[in-house]
Design a protein around this motif. Structure first.
Motif, PDB file in Angstrom:
ATOM      1  N   SER A 266       2.771   2.395  21.806  1.00  0.00           N
ATOM      2  CA  SER A 266       2.357   2.597  23.197  1.00  0.00           C
ATOM      3  C   SER A 266       1.851   4.027  23.389  1.00  0.00           C
ATOM      4  O   SER A 266       0.826   4.267  24.045  1.00  0.00           O
ATOM      5  CB  SER A 266       3.548   2.314  24.120  1.00  0.00           C
ATOM      6  OG  SER A 266       3.184   2.571  25.450  1.00  0.00           O
ATOM      7  N   THR A 267       2.558   4.978  22.752  1.00  0.00           N
ATOM      8  CA  THR A 267       2.156   6.392  22.838  1.00  0.00           C
ATOM      9  C   THR A 267       0.800   6.610  22.170  1.00  0.00           C
ATOM     10  O   THR A 267      -0.104   7.236  22.732  1.00  0.00           O
ATOM     11  CB  THR A 267       3.220   7.282  22.159  1.00  0.00           C
ATOM     12  OG1 THR A 267       4.468   7.069  22.811  1.00  0.00           O
ATOM     13  CG2 THR A 267       2.834   8.750  22.217  1.00  0.00           C
ATOM     14  N   VAL A 268       0.665   6.068  20.955  1.00  0.00           N
ATOM     15  CA  VAL A 268      -0.589   6.244  20.215  1.00  0.00           C
ATOM     16  C   VAL A 268      -1.757   5.671  21.013  1.00  0.00           C
ATOM     17  O   VAL A 268      -2.795   6.324  21.183  1.00  0.00           O
ATOM     18  CB  VAL A 268      -0.489   5.576  18.824  1.00  0.00           C
ATOM     19  CG1 VAL A 268      -1.869   5.498  18.169  1.00  0.00           C
ATOM     20  CG2 VAL A 268       0.479   6.335  17.932  1.00  0.00           C
ATOM     21  N   TRP A 269      -1.586   4.450  21.501  1.00  0.00           N
ATOM     22  CA  TRP A 269      -2.695   3.827  22.250  1.00  0.00           C
ATOM     23  C   TRP A 269      -3.014   4.580  23.528  1.00  0.00           C
ATOM     24  O   TRP A 269      -4.165   4.638  23.942  1.00  0.00           O
ATOM     25  CB  TRP A 269      -2.381   2.349  22.558  1.00  0.00           C
ATOM     26  CG  TRP A 269      -2.583   1.503  21.342  1.00  0.00           C
ATOM     27  CD1 TRP A 269      -1.649   0.798  20.667  1.00  0.00           C
ATOM     28  CD2 TRP A 269      -3.823   1.308  20.638  1.00  0.00           C
ATOM     29  NE1 TRP A 269      -2.210   0.161  19.580  1.00  0.00           N
ATOM     30  CE2 TRP A 269      -3.542   0.459  19.546  1.00  0.00           C
ATOM     31  CE3 TRP A 269      -5.127   1.758  20.814  1.00  0.00           C
ATOM     32  CZ2 TRP A 269      -4.518   0.068  18.632  1.00  0.00           C
ATOM     33  CZ3 TRP A 269      -6.105   1.369  19.914  1.00  0.00           C
ATOM     34  CH2 TRP A 269      -5.788   0.532  18.842  1.00  0.00           C
ATOM     35  N   TRP A 270      -1.988   5.168  24.145  1.00  0.00           N
ATOM     36  CA  TRP A 270      -2.249   5.947  25.351  1.00  0.00           C
ATOM     37  C   TRP A 270      -3.181   7.117  25.021  1.00  0.00           C
ATOM     38  O   TRP A 270      -4.143   7.376  25.742  1.00  0.00           O
ATOM     39  CB  TRP A 270      -0.925   6.471  25.932  1.00  0.00           C
ATOM     40  CG  TRP A 270      -1.113   7.119  27.271  1.00  0.00           C
ATOM     41  CD1 TRP A 270      -1.041   6.506  28.485  1.00  0.00           C
ATOM     42  CD2 TRP A 270      -1.444   8.496  27.525  1.00  0.00           C
ATOM     43  NE1 TRP A 270      -1.296   7.407  29.492  1.00  0.00           N
ATOM     44  CE2 TRP A 270      -1.551   8.642  28.932  1.00  0.00           C
ATOM     45  CE3 TRP A 270      -1.657   9.606  26.722  1.00  0.00           C
ATOM     46  CZ2 TRP A 270      -1.856   9.851  29.533  1.00  0.00           C
ATOM     47  CZ3 TRP A 270      -1.972  10.815  27.332  1.00  0.00           C
ATOM     48  CH2 TRP A 270      -2.072  10.942  28.724  1.00  0.00           C
ATOM     49  N   TYR A 271      -2.897   7.795  23.925  1.00  0.00           N
ATOM     50  CA  TYR A 271      -3.749   8.930  23.534  1.00  0.00           C
ATOM     51  C   TYR A 271      -5.135   8.469  23.095  1.00  0.00           C
ATOM     52  O   TYR A 271      -6.131   9.146  23.341  1.00  0.00           O
ATOM     53  CB  TYR A 271      -3.074   9.754  22.430  1.00  0.00           C
ATOM     54  CG  TYR A 271      -2.045  10.716  22.987  1.00  0.00           C
ATOM     55  CD1 TYR A 271      -2.414  11.978  23.434  1.00  0.00           C
ATOM     56  CD2 TYR A 271      -0.714  10.336  23.090  1.00  0.00           C
ATOM     57  CE1 TYR A 271      -1.471  12.847  23.968  1.00  0.00           C
ATOM     58  CE2 TYR A 271       0.234  11.197  23.621  1.00  0.00           C
ATOM     59  CZ  TYR A 271      -0.146  12.457  24.063  1.00  0.00           C
ATOM     60  OH  TYR A 271       0.779  13.313  24.599  1.00  0.00           O
ATOM     61  N   VAL A 272      -5.182   7.324  22.445  1.00  0.00           N
ATOM     62  CA  VAL A 272      -6.488   6.789  22.029  1.00  0.00           C
ATOM     63  C   VAL A 272      -7.336   6.474  23.253  1.00  0.00           C
ATOM     64  O   VAL A 272      -8.525   6.792  23.315  1.00  0.00           O
ATOM     65  CB  VAL A 272      -6.299   5.523  21.145  1.00  0.00           C
ATOM     66  CG1 VAL A 272      -7.624   4.788  20.961  1.00  0.00           C
ATOM     67  CG2 VAL A 272      -5.711   5.913  19.799  1.00  0.00           C
ATOM     68  N   LYS A 273      -6.695   5.885  24.264  1.00  0.00           N
ATOM     69  CA  LYS A 273      -7.456   5.465  25.444  1.00  0.00           C
ATOM     70  C   LYS A 273      -7.760   6.617  26.397  1.00  0.00           C
ATOM     71  O   LYS A 273      -8.776   6.604  27.082  1.00  0.00           O
ATOM     72  CB  LYS A 273      -6.674   4.378  26.203  1.00  0.00           C
ATOM     73  CG  LYS A 273      -6.751   3.016  25.527  1.00  0.00           C
ATOM     74  CD  LYS A 273      -6.086   1.936  26.365  1.00  0.00           C
ATOM     75  CE  LYS A 273      -4.587   2.021  26.266  1.00  0.00           C
ATOM     76  NZ  LYS A 273      -3.892   0.884  26.903  1.00  0.00           N
ATOM     77  N   ASN A 274      -6.878   7.595  26.439  1.00  0.00           N
ATOM     78  CA  ASN A 274      -6.990   8.619  27.484  1.00  0.00           C
ATOM     79  C   ASN A 274      -7.454   9.985  27.006  1.00  0.00           C
ATOM     80  O   ASN A 274      -7.498  10.920  27.805  1.00  0.00           O
ATOM     81  CB  ASN A 274      -5.645   8.763  28.192  1.00  0.00           C
ATOM     82  CG  ASN A 274      -5.295   7.513  28.972  1.00  0.00           C
ATOM     83  OD1 ASN A 274      -5.823   7.269  30.049  1.00  0.00           O
ATOM     84  ND2 ASN A 274      -4.432   6.690  28.403  1.00  0.00           N
ATOM     85  N   THR A 275      -7.754  10.126  25.730  1.00  0.00           N
ATOM     86  CA  THR A 275      -8.258  11.423  25.244  1.00  0.00           C
ATOM     87  C   THR A 275      -9.550  11.185  24.451  1.00  0.00           C
ATOM     88  O   THR A 275      -9.858  10.053  24.079  1.00  0.00           O
ATOM     89  CB  THR A 275      -7.256  12.125  24.305  1.00  0.00           C
ATOM     90  OG1 THR A 275      -7.130  11.360  23.114  1.00  0.00           O
ATOM     91  CG2 THR A 275      -5.895  12.264  24.952  1.00  0.00           C
ATOM     92  N   GLY A 276     -10.262  12.254  24.181  1.00  0.00           N
ATOM     93  CA  GLY A 276     -11.509  12.144  23.406  1.00  0.00           C
ATOM     94  C   GLY A 276     -11.282  12.259  21.906  1.00  0.00           C
ATOM     95  O   GLY A 276     -12.243  12.338  21.140  1.00  0.00           O
ATOM     96  N   ILE A 277     -10.015  12.259  21.504  1.00  0.00           N
ATOM     97  CA  ILE A 277      -9.715  12.469  20.075  1.00  0.00           C
ATOM     98  C   ILE A 277     -10.373  11.398  19.189  1.00  0.00           C
ATOM     99  O   ILE A 277     -11.041  11.728  18.200  1.00  0.00           O
ATOM    100  CB  ILE A 277      -8.186  12.512  19.832  1.00  0.00           C
ATOM    101  CG1 ILE A 277      -7.582  13.693  20.587  1.00  0.00           C
ATOM    102  CG2 ILE A 277      -7.872  12.617  18.353  1.00  0.00           C
ATOM    103  CD1 ILE A 277      -6.059  13.653  20.659  1.00  0.00           C
ATOM    104  N   PRO A 278     -10.218  10.109  19.530  1.00  0.00           N
ATOM    105  CA  PRO A 278     -10.799   9.093  18.631  1.00  0.00           C
ATOM    106  C   PRO A 278     -12.314   9.217  18.515  1.00  0.00           C
ATOM    107  O   PRO A 278     -12.882   9.018  17.445  1.00  0.00           O
ATOM    108  CB  PRO A 278     -10.423   7.767  19.285  1.00  0.00           C
ATOM    109  CG  PRO A 278      -9.321   8.081  20.219  1.00  0.00           C
ATOM    110  CD  PRO A 278      -9.522   9.489  20.648  1.00  0.00           C
TER     111      PRO A 278
END
Lengths: 402, 251
Positions: A266-278
């Motif tokens: 859940s944490t990983v997907w949150w960062y994937v969806k909400n940051t420009g990192i990916p």
């Protein structure tokens, strides 16, 4: 007239092919390795592409692993949080009474409070640094670090006692002239924090070192608020799966309840969806793939073009198109595999250095080398196909043209 | 008493190849370039047959057809008993592999292989074991005067020596037909003569036929027979060395 010969038997048996292939493979490799400049160019292209792809994805995985660092530091079966919390670094406090609500759910073996939040630590030289303060249940010390470089868990019950991680020992030592150790002090919100242990811990995404203390002391350190409980940590009774317990807690309390793995994803997907990192990492990986394809494909194709007369001569002398194509495939894939090996070697060295210093995110999970290998094989296949098309259309009479 | 019998004239050697009525044109229908126009050509076992003519007369096209690397538009190509026009691509590949030795104008040696490896290529293509191929390659290199140079890269050798490598490569698998495309054009006069002497010695073998395509008059004297070509046709066949010398007094 020349006597009529026996009909030509053109079906090459497996035995015939097997007898030809080793020698022709060797020939293909000699042709490839002999052109040092071209060979190095081909290897460099693949190696560079592998470095970009593997390093980019390892950096991404490393960054993602930093995002769920609290879950790596505190391994408990079930995390209970505010219903709006989607990732472990989010802080939407619960009421203190929620601990008892969780304890009252059938199947809960134990449930303890956890504080987690970022705050400022004042250092010896007067400067302030961000820290991630973690408050553990004072009675059980569930979630406490297990691997210590100095001191230990027992001292945590002493007044103003804290445990800092290895990174904190260095990061919070400004003005001291040496690394912080057991017995040293610093301030959190004008309150003394006395170090009783230095532990190993995963790096946090926010960059601040982890400081562990008891729950009661943590809420004294941070500014007063109506609600300060960040998570309730729980474990299932014997015979109950963590996932089942999480469902029961969520249903009974209307709070969010995750197993350790669920919370991590859940944490990983949150960062994937909400940051420009990916997107940024995806760009690096994409550029690596394109560079690998273009440089290696183009270089290999020009290698084929430069050898066209030699290939034509081989064809005129009776080498079948199938044999020549196998030679090209071998050349392309041997370049690819050597480049892959070199590239992964370089990335491994970078990764080793990154892990040693702990300052650069790096995590190479098994799908990375497998995925990069697949990309390299695709590049090689593409390069081979370009050469094969050329060789298949090659007129052996080319050798008679000056 | 009966008069003694007059000595019999030697029987002509059997034909190695016979090409009749060959047509070949290149390019789109509205601007076709005719390379061969009803060309007839033959060569016998045990002879060095030379095909001569000016540049662009169709020599190379004829050579490509008789080696099975190019199909004629019309005509019959009977080479070593095979009707090439009826053979599939795979059959032509095998035909070349087993029966033809090539000597190219630019040598076409693979620069990254050693001398003996270049020579061994036709054997390797035939599936000969590496050790046996190496032994046979070294033996033939000794025959062409390159003993001691087997392990060097070809580029270290002179042009004449490189052509000797090409000759060794053409002979190593004991083909019946040896086809030489302008074998002396990249060589100086003296080296060219040495190469031709080598080829002539191999042409004396009654099991072999050597065909040399050239427009270099310096080597005409090595031919047993000569076919002259112009505008895609064989215009004259000179059947003996004497006839060749008479037709080309400058040689």
């Amino acid at each position: 007239m020349h006597p009529a010969p026996a009909p030509l038997d053109c079906a090459q048996t497996d035995a015939e092919l097997n007898s030809i292939l080793p020698a022709m493979n060797r020939l293909a490799l000699r042709m490839l390795f002999g052109d040092h400049a071209k060979y190095l160019m081909l290897i460099s292209g693949i190696t560079f592409a592998v470095i970009l792809m593997a390093q980019g994805t390892s950096l991404f995985c490393g960054l993602m692993s930093w995002t769920f660092a609290p879950l790596r530091n505190i391994r408990v079966p079930v995390w209970v949080a505010d219903p709006k919390v989607e990732q472990v670094n989010d802080n939407k406090p619960l009421r203190d009474t929620d601990v008892n609500r969780v304890r009252s759910v059938e199947g809960v073996a134990w449930a303890v409070p956890l504080y987690q939040g970022t705050t400022q630590a004042k250092l010896a030289d007067g400067s302030a640094k961000l820290i991630t303060l973690t408050g553990l249940d004072a009675t059980t010390l569930i979630g406490a670090p297990t691997e210590f470089l100095a001191g230990g868990i027992d001292g945590l019950r002493l007044p103003n006692a804290v445990i800092i991680d290895e990174y904190g020992a260095e990061r919070l030592s400004d003005g001291l002239g040496r690394r912080l150790g057991v017995g040293d002090t610093f301030e959190i919100n004008d309150r003394e924090a006395r170090i009783v242990g230095v532990c190993k811990a995963a790096r946090s995404f926010t960059g601040g070192p982890f400081v562990f203390t008891t729950y009661e002391r943590a809420v004294e350190y941070v500014p007063s608020q109506r609600k300060l409980l960040t998570f309730v940590l729980a474990a299932p009774a014997a015979g109950i799966e963590p996932q089942e317990l999480a469902h029961r807690i969520a249903a009974a309390t209307s709070l969010a309840a995750y197993t350790n793995d669920e919370f991590m994803w859940s944490t990983v997907w949150w960062y994937v969806k909400n940051t420009g990192i990916p997107i940024n990492v995806g760009l690096i990986v994409g550029i690596g793939f394109i560079i690998g394809t273009v440089i290696s494909g183009q270089t290999f194709y020009s290698f084929v073009l430069e050898n066209l007369r030699n290939l034509g001569a081989l064809k005129a002398m009776g080498a079948s198109t199938a044999i020549l194509c196998r030679m090209l495939v071998l050349q392309a894939f041997s370049v690819g595999l050597v480049g892959y090996g070199l590239g992964m070697g370089v990335v491994s060295l970078i990764g080793r250095a990154a892990i040693k210093t702990g300052r650069v995110p790096f995590l190479m999970i098994w799908p990375i080398p497998v995925g990069v290998l697949a990309a390299v094989l695709f590049i090689c296949a593409l390069a081979s196909v370009l050469g094969i098309i050329k060789v298949a259309r090659l007129d052996p009479a080319i050798v008679f043209r000056s | 008493m009966a008069a003694p019998l007059a000595p019999l004239a030697p029987l002509p050697a059997p034909l190695a190849l016979q090409l009749t009525g060959l047509d070949k044109a290149f390019g789109p229908p509205d601007s076709r370039t005719v390379a061969l126009n009803q060309a007839d050509f033959d060569a016998r076992l045990g002879e060095l047959m030379m095909l001569v003519g000016p540049s662009g007369c169709g020599k190379t096209t004829l050579l490509s057809i008789l080696t099975g690397t190019l199909h004629a538009d019309a005509g019959e190509s009977n080479v070593l008993g095979h009707r090439l026009g009826t053979l599939s691509q795979a059959e032509l590949t095998r035909f070349r592999r087993e029966h033809i030795g090539f000597i190219f104008q630019d040598f076409n040696l693979i620069a990254t292989l050693s001398v003996w490896e270049n020579v061994a290529v036709p054997l390797l293509i035939q599936g000969c074991g590496r050790r046996e191929a190496e032994g046979r390659a070294r033996a033939i290199l000794a025959q062409v005067g390159l003993k001691g140079r087997e392990d060097e890269p070809p580029k270290r050798l002179s042009g004449g020596q490189q052509q000797r490598i090409a000759i060794a490569r053409a002979l190593v698998h004991a083909p019946t037909l040896i086809v030489c495309d302008e074998p002396t054009s990249a060589l100086d006069s003296r080296t060219g003569q040495q190469v031709m002497e080598l080829l002539t010695s191999f042409a004396r073998d009654p099991r072999r036929c050597v065909i040399v395509v050239s427009h270099d008059p310096r080597i005409y004297r090595y031919a047993d027979r000569m076919a002259e070509m112009e505008d895609g046709r064989i215009t004259r066949v000179l059947a003996t060395p004497a006839a060749i010398a008479a037709a080309h007094p400058s040689i």
